[in-house]
Motif scaffolding. Structure first.
Motif, mmCIF file in Angstrom:
data_model
loop_
_atom_site.group_PDB
_atom_site.id
_atom_site.type_symbol
_atom_site.label_atom_id
_atom_site.label_comp_id
_atom_site.label_asym_id
_atom_site.label_seq_id
_atom_site.Cartn_x
_atom_site.Cartn_y
_atom_site.Cartn_z
ATOM 1 N N VAL A 127 18.146 3.523 -0.001
ATOM 2 C CA VAL A 127 17.478 3.681 -1.269
ATOM 3 C C VAL A 127 15.877 3.045 -1.346
ATOM 4 C CG1 VAL A 127 17.776 2.626 -3.927
ATOM 5 C CG2 VAL A 127 19.699 3.440 -2.749
ATOM 6 N N ARG A 128 15.099 3.607 -1.827
ATOM 7 C CA ARG A 128 13.939 3.073 -1.842
ATOM 8 C C ARG A 128 13.680 2.115 -3.164
ATOM 9 N NH1 ARG A 128 8.322 6.406 -3.625
ATOM 10 N NH2 ARG A 128 6.812 4.445 -3.167
ATOM 11 N N LEU A 129 13.232 0.665 -2.566
ATOM 12 C CA LEU A 129 13.200 -0.284 -3.735
ATOM 13 C C LEU A 129 11.657 -0.427 -4.095
ATOM 14 C CD1 LEU A 129 15.691 -2.721 -2.025
ATOM 15 C CD2 LEU A 129 15.911 -1.220 -4.140
ATOM 16 N N GLY A 130 11.337 -1.108 -5.295
ATOM 17 C CA GLY A 130 10.312 -1.609 -5.645
ATOM 18 C C GLY A 130 9.936 -2.891 -5.250
ATOM 19 N N PRO A 131 9.065 -3.474 -6.111
ATOM 20 C CA PRO A 131 8.791 -4.960 -5.885
ATOM 21 C C PRO A 131 9.943 -5.906 -6.152
ATOM 22 C CG PRO A 131 7.070 -3.922 -7.111
ATOM 23 C CD PRO A 131 8.248 -3.139 -7.263
ATOM 24 N N VAL A 132 10.349 -6.976 -5.414
ATOM 25 C CA VAL A 132 11.253 -7.831 -5.610
ATOM 26 C C VAL A 132 10.551 -9.349 -5.627
ATOM 27 C CG1 VAL A 132 13.490 -8.742 -4.592
ATOM 28 C CG2 VAL A 132 13.048 -6.277 -4.441
ATOM 29 N N VAL A 193 4.141 -1.998 -3.642
ATOM 30 C CA VAL A 193 3.453 -1.021 -3.060
ATOM 31 C C VAL A 193 2.915 0.188 -3.977
ATOM 32 C CG1 VAL A 193 3.895 0.982 -1.333
ATOM 33 C CG2 VAL A 193 4.812 -1.298 -1.156
ATOM 34 N N ALA A 194 1.838 0.553 -3.730
ATOM 35 C CA ALA A 194 1.088 1.632 -4.713
ATOM 36 C C ALA A 194 1.824 3.000 -4.960
ATOM 37 C CB ALA A 194 -0.273 1.640 -4.492
ATOM 38 N N ASP A 195 1.854 3.365 -6.219
ATOM 39 C CA ASP A 195 2.600 4.586 -6.397
ATOM 40 C C ASP A 195 1.259 5.617 -6.240
ATOM 41 O OD1 ASP A 195 3.385 6.983 -7.305
ATOM 42 O OD2 ASP A 195 4.375 5.861 -9.219
ATOM 43 N N ALA A 220 -0.318 -6.707 -3.021
ATOM 44 C CA ALA A 220 -0.257 -5.419 -3.011
ATOM 45 C C ALA A 220 -1.273 -4.409 -2.280
ATOM 46 C CB ALA A 220 -0.363 -4.860 -4.387
ATOM 47 N N SER A 221 -0.481 -3.453 -1.624
ATOM 48 C CA SER A 221 -1.305 -2.643 -0.711
ATOM 49 C C SER A 221 -2.401 -1.642 -1.250
ATOM 50 C CB SER A 221 -0.447 -1.595 0.303
ATOM 51 O OG SER A 221 0.144 -0.813 -0.822
ATOM 52 N N GLY A 222 -2.386 -1.771 -2.742
ATOM 53 C CA GLY A 222 -3.453 -0.980 -3.210
ATOM 54 C C GLY A 222 -3.619 -1.377 -4.764
ATOM 55 N N ALA A 223 -4.826 -0.841 -5.394
ATOM 56 C CA ALA A 223 -4.842 -1.372 -6.957
ATOM 57 C C ALA A 223 -4.129 -0.447 -7.737
ATOM 58 C CB ALA A 223 -6.280 -1.125 -7.145
ATOM 59 N N ALA A 224 -3.839 0.638 -7.682
ATOM 60 C CA ALA A 224 -2.735 1.649 -8.174
ATOM 61 C C ALA A 224 -1.473 0.804 -8.793
ATOM 62 C CB ALA A 224 -2.419 2.869 -7.508
ATOM 63 N N ALA A 225 -0.935 1.140 -9.754
ATOM 64 C CA ALA A 225 0.285 0.584 -10.009
ATOM 65 C C ALA A 225 1.269 0.612 -9.009
ATOM 66 C CB ALA A 225 0.681 1.054 -11.268
ATOM 67 N N PRO A 226 2.225 -0.409 -9.063
ATOM 68 C CA PRO A 226 3.050 -0.309 -7.792
ATOM 69 C C PRO A 226 4.137 0.727 -8.134
ATOM 70 C CG PRO A 226 2.664 -2.565 -8.360
ATOM 71 C CD PRO A 226 2.181 -1.771 -9.592
#
Length: 254
Positions: A127-132, A193-195, A220-226
């Motif tokens: 399962v792919r997870l978002g920020p924790v 992780v940026a979307d 974060a790995s980028g400025a785009a929203a996670p």
């Protein structure tokens, strides 16, 4: 004055001399469009509390020391860069509080032991997870915004929902890294992780100090929203992990 100077000396600064919490708050507000506000923070050393420093709020029995809004209140949460800069310039040690729900992320939180078990199980399932977000006592999984109606339907399908599992949706809040609260340091167990589907706003990413690409207090790995998973993807695993926690998951561990 001694309290302010002492706490400033302990602040970690990012490249360019900007305090880490101001940097992280600006990333949340301006790059990710997450509404934030400063939390109440901790009292001076030797203040209230049997263990360590207590909350700076007037309640001597505060259950979540340092980890909640007080002045300003939750409704003041904003993505306005000027307001965020003003808040953390005046209170550089203030915790970063995310106002959850609406168009902002929601979250599900559970005791740390159960959280580690749940993440391991979700990883095994692919399962792919978002920020924790992790504190010494609780882990919180950020998920895409959900309505109370949707949450009710998901919970109705469960045989039992432990009381230690909490839901942070509209009208709720969550403390973000790299804050410090009564239970200890707030860090990223899984960094944002940026979307790739969300365009970058061009702001420099930062939200804590990186320990690795996927763990720790990373930025974060980028400025785009996670990227954020759907609540239905992770809920069942969190319920199961909380139920199998010591005490059957019935204890509210802050």
């Amino acid at each position: 004055m001694r309290e302010i100077l002492g706490r400033r000396r302990r602040l970690r600064f990012r490249r360019g001399g900007r305090p880490a919490r101001l940097d992280a708050a600006l990333t949340c507000a301006t790059a990710w469009r997450w509404p934030v506000l400063p939390g109440v923070g901790l009292a001076a050393a030797g203040g209230r509390g049997d263990r360590g420093r207590g909350c700076a709020c007037p309640d001597p029995e505060c259950a979540v020391p340092g980890a909640h809004p007080f002045d300003p209140g939750l409704l003041a949460a904003t993505t306005d860069e000027r307001m965020v800069r003003w808040w953390w310039t005046n209170r550089p040690a203030a915790p970063i509080v995310l106002a959850t729900g609406g168009r902002a992320p929601c979250a599900l939180s559970l005791p740390a032991v159960a959280g580690a078990r749940a993440l391991a199980g979700l990883d095994r399932m692919g399962v792919r997870l978002g920020p924790v977000v992790a504190t010494p006592t609780r882990w919180s999984l950020l998920v895409a915004p959900y309505t109370l109606e949707r949450l009710g339907e998901l919970l109705y399908a469960q045989d039992r929902v432990p009381s230690s599992l909490r839901f942070h949706s509209e009208g709720g809040y969550l403390v973000l890294p790299p804050s410090e609260v009564g239970t200890g340091q707030v860090r990223w167990e899984r960094a944002p992780v940026a979307d790739p589907l969300v365009p970058s706003r061009g702001s420099r990413p930062s939200s804590g100090n990186s320990r690795s690409s996927s763990r720790g207090e990373g930025s974060a790995s980028g400025a785009a929203a996670p990227w954020l998973p759907d609540v239905g993807t992770v809920l069942e695993a969190l319920v199961e992990a909380s139920s199998s926690a010591p005490g059957g998951g019935s204890r509210l561990a802050y």
